[in-house]
Design a protein around this motif. Structure first.
Motif, mmCIF file in Angstrom:
data_model
loop_
_atom_site.group_PDB
_atom_site.id
_atom_site.type_symbol
_atom_site.label_atom_id
_atom_site.label_comp_id
_atom_site.label_asym_id
_atom_site.label_seq_id
_atom_site.Cartn_x
_atom_site.Cartn_y
_atom_site.Cartn_z
ATOM 1 N N TRP A 290 -11.424 16.029 48.297
ATOM 2 C CA TRP A 290 -10.422 14.972 48.446
ATOM 3 C C TRP A 290 -11.180 13.694 48.774
ATOM 4 C CZ3 TRP A 290 -8.940 12.710 53.407
ATOM 5 C CH2 TRP A 290 -7.973 11.686 53.262
ATOM 6 N N GLU A 291 -11.078 12.710 47.900
ATOM 7 C CA GLU A 291 -11.848 11.471 48.033
ATOM 8 C C GLU A 291 -13.307 11.792 48.301
ATOM 9 O OE1 GLU A 291 -9.624 9.128 50.844
ATOM 10 O OE2 GLU A 291 -8.140 8.589 49.327
ATOM 11 N N GLU A 292 -13.848 11.363 49.452
ATOM 12 C CA GLU A 292 -15.272 11.597 49.727
ATOM 13 C C GLU A 292 -15.497 12.842 50.583
ATOM 14 O OE1 GLU A 292 -17.828 9.452 48.456
ATOM 15 O OE2 GLU A 292 -16.024 9.023 47.274
ATOM 16 N N HIS A 293 -14.496 13.710 50.653
ATOM 17 C CA HIS A 293 -14.609 14.890 51.511
ATOM 18 C C HIS A 293 -14.682 16.148 50.650
ATOM 19 C CE1 HIS A 293 -13.519 12.280 54.874
ATOM 20 N NE2 HIS A 293 -12.614 11.769 54.051
ATOM 21 N N PHE A 294 -15.593 17.056 51.033
ATOM 22 C CA PHE A 294 -15.802 18.285 50.272
ATOM 23 C C PHE A 294 -15.835 19.487 51.207
ATOM 24 C CE2 PHE A 294 -17.509 14.817 47.853
ATOM 25 C CZ PHE A 294 -17.187 15.101 46.534
ATOM 26 N N ALA A 295 -15.195 20.570 50.776
ATOM 27 C CA ALA A 295 -15.286 21.833 51.518
ATOM 28 C C ALA A 295 -15.579 22.945 50.507
ATOM 29 C CB ALA A 295 -13.986 22.107 52.258
ATOM 30 N N HIS A 296 -16.610 23.759 50.800
ATOM 31 C CA HIS A 296 -16.968 24.873 49.913
ATOM 32 C C HIS A 296 -16.874 26.177 50.689
ATOM 33 C CE1 HIS A 296 -18.470 22.117 46.839
ATOM 34 N NE2 HIS A 296 -19.143 21.464 47.774
ATOM 35 N N PHE A 297 -16.066 27.115 50.156
ATOM 36 C CA PHE A 297 -15.956 28.441 50.785
ATOM 37 C C PHE A 297 -16.613 29.468 49.873
ATOM 38 C CE2 PHE A 297 -12.405 25.985 52.326
ATOM 39 C CZ PHE A 297 -12.266 26.340 53.662
ATOM 40 N N THR A 298 -17.364 30.376 50.470
ATOM 41 C CA THR A 298 -17.855 31.535 49.705
ATOM 42 C C THR A 298 -17.433 32.789 50.453
ATOM 43 O OG1 THR A 298 -19.984 31.052 50.737
ATOM 44 C CG2 THR A 298 -19.810 30.571 48.417
ATOM 45 N N ILE A 299 -16.673 33.606 49.764
ATOM 46 C CA ILE A 299 -16.069 34.774 50.419
ATOM 47 C C ILE A 299 -16.515 36.045 49.695
ATOM 48 C CG2 ILE A 299 -13.885 35.882 51.130
ATOM 49 C CD1 ILE A 299 -13.307 32.529 49.992
ATOM 50 N N PHE B 182 -8.310 17.746 56.292
ATOM 51 C CA PHE B 182 -9.093 16.523 56.070
ATOM 52 C C PHE B 182 -8.363 15.294 56.595
ATOM 53 C CE2 PHE B 182 -11.835 18.505 52.602
ATOM 54 C CZ PHE B 182 -12.977 18.423 53.376
ATOM 55 N N LEU B 183 -7.019 15.276 56.416
ATOM 56 C CA LEU B 183 -6.243 14.135 56.922
ATOM 57 C C LEU B 183 -6.306 14.062 58.448
ATOM 58 C CD1 LEU B 183 -3.114 14.255 54.568
ATOM 59 C CD2 LEU B 183 -4.825 12.430 54.698
ATOM 60 N N PHE B 184 -6.209 15.243 59.082
ATOM 61 C CA PHE B 184 -6.337 15.262 60.548
ATOM 62 C C PHE B 184 -7.707 14.771 60.992
ATOM 63 C CE2 PHE B 184 -2.626 18.261 61.005
ATOM 64 C CZ PHE B 184 -1.915 17.441 61.855
ATOM 65 N N GLN B 185 -8.722 15.226 60.240
ATOM 66 C CA GLN B 185 -10.101 14.829 60.553
ATOM 67 C C GLN B 185 -10.227 13.304 60.474
ATOM 68 O OE1 GLN B 185 -13.285 16.000 57.814
ATOM 69 N NE2 GLN B 185 -13.945 17.476 59.332
ATOM 70 N N GLU B 186 -9.635 12.749 59.392
ATOM 71 C CA GLU B 186 -9.666 11.295 59.176
ATOM 72 C C GLU B 186 -8.937 10.570 60.309
ATOM 73 O OE1 GLU B 186 -10.999 8.361 56.307
ATOM 74 O OE2 GLU B 186 -11.567 10.342 57.034
#
Lengths: 112, 269
Positions: B53-62, B162-166
């Motif tokens: 989302w915009e400049e935010h990235f999250a990568h999960f490996t399960i 991410f919105l909460f983080q922002e």
């Protein structure tokens, strides 16, 4: 200085013309003559040329003169008042303009 | 089991996943929910989920036993994910291309693995899901429904995080600005206090300076009242009164000049 002395002298003459008033604008000269005059009381201005009031008091202390001195000042400074009380022969601190009844009282209590 | 029954069980599993997900307050909690619940929705050796989302990235490996999450300021995509991003459509790879996966996600060749991949794009957001299946963990087209459902829930949850983080970041910035303003106010107040003190000192000093000639004027006026004759007044008192009044005027002018100078110097504008 001259005018202040004129005012004080006029006041004294008005209270009692019989008082001998020695009027100096030169403190060094005054100090030279003080033992000859042997005054009942000295009215000392703090603000004088060459030798200021504090210097005059120091010299009196050095020469162990015990003449009663009243400080005449136009300043209401508490600091000056406190400092003057460290001299044993200073009996009063008067703020100008001098009031005639105060002066009259002083002359009466110090007359020998 | 009948097909209907299988669906019902899977929907129940999905509803449980959904509930757990809604309670998550961090990316780590999301990873944990994925580790626990994902295996009841469909089969896999491992799943990779990348959200942007915009400049935010999250990568999960399960994997079956483990789930990891990386939250970054830039994308850290695997080669097959880059392919998904450029083609923007679901893809399926055979054995050979699967070799592009990191070593940790490799499975024995007899598994005849398949790598499935989906792209879910929505305004500023992009969610990639890729899944490694094999003979012991078969994945069929029928299971895609649950991949889509899972992706939808996950997408809105990750955006929320991410919105909460922002929001936290903005709040921190606001607190910082507030603190700085407090500091400026403190400094200004202390400057003003110092200026006030200085002006007070000037006014006291001025008053003392003015008292001297003024006391003479008062004394002379008194003498004038007691004088025996007009001659005495004219010859002795008036010249001195005039001189004292002039002195008072001089002092007043000096006081005004000094105060004005000080005001300019203090910058009291």
């Amino acid at each position: 200085m001259e005018i202040t002395n004129f005012i004080t002298e006029s006041f004294i003459r008005n209270i009692n013309p019989a008082h001998n008033v020695y009027n100096f604008t030169d403190p060094v000269k005054a100090f030279g003559e003080v033992t000859t005059i042997d005054p009942d009381v000295i009215l000392l201005d703090l603000n004088m040329p060459e030798l200021d009031g504090w210097g005059f008091l120091d010299r009196m202390q050095e020469s162990q003169m015990a003449y009663n001195v009243y400080i005449l000042s136009s300043s209401t400074s508490e600091l000056d008042k406190k400092r003057s009380s460290t001299y044993g022969n200073v009996v009063g601190f008067l703020v100008k303009p001098l009031e005639e009844d105060v002066l009259s009282n002083i002359l009466e209590t110090n007359a020998r | 089991m009948e097909e209907n029954q299988i669906y019902r069980v899977t929907y129940e599993a999905f509803s449980k996943f959904s509930n757990s997900l809604s309670r998550c307050r961090s990316f780590e909690e999301v990873a944990n929910v994925l580790r626990v619940n994902l295996k009841f929705l469909f089969n896999y050796h491992c799943v990779r989920i990348s959200f942007q989302w915009e400049e935010h990235f999250a990568h999960f490996t399960i994997s079956m036993q483990d789930a990891q999450v990386e939250v970054l300021g830039e994308g850290n995509y695997m080669p097959h994910e880059k392919q998904l991003l450029s083609q923007k459509r679901p893809l399926c790879w055979n054995n050979q291309q699967v070799a592009m996966l990191p070593l940790a996600y490799q499975v024995p060749t007899e598994e005849q693995t398949e790598l499935w991949g989906w792209v879910f794009e929505n305004q500023e957001r992009c969610l990639l899901v890729s899944l490694l299946a094999g003979q012991s963990k078969p994945f069929t087209k029928r299971d895609v429904t649950f991949v889509r459902l899972m992706a939808e829930s996950l997408e809105s949850k990750l955006l929320e995080l991410f919105l909460f983080q922002e929001l936290d970041k903005r709040n921190e910035e606001i607190s910082y600005i507030n603190a700085q303003q407090q500091e400026v106010i403190k400094q200004r107040t202390s400057e003003i206090t110092k200026k006030n003190e200085r002006l007070l000192e000037i006014s006291i000093a001025s008053a003392h300076q003015m008292r001297e000639p003024l006391s003479r004027v008062l004394g002379l006026v008194q003498i004038m009242g007691q004088a025996q004759s007009m001659e005495t007044i004219q010859e002795q008192v008036l010249p001195r009164l005039s001189k004292s009044a002039t002195d008072l005027d001089t002092v007043l002018r000096e006081v005004i000049d000094n105060a004005t100078g000080e005001l300019i110097e203090l910058g009291a504008d």
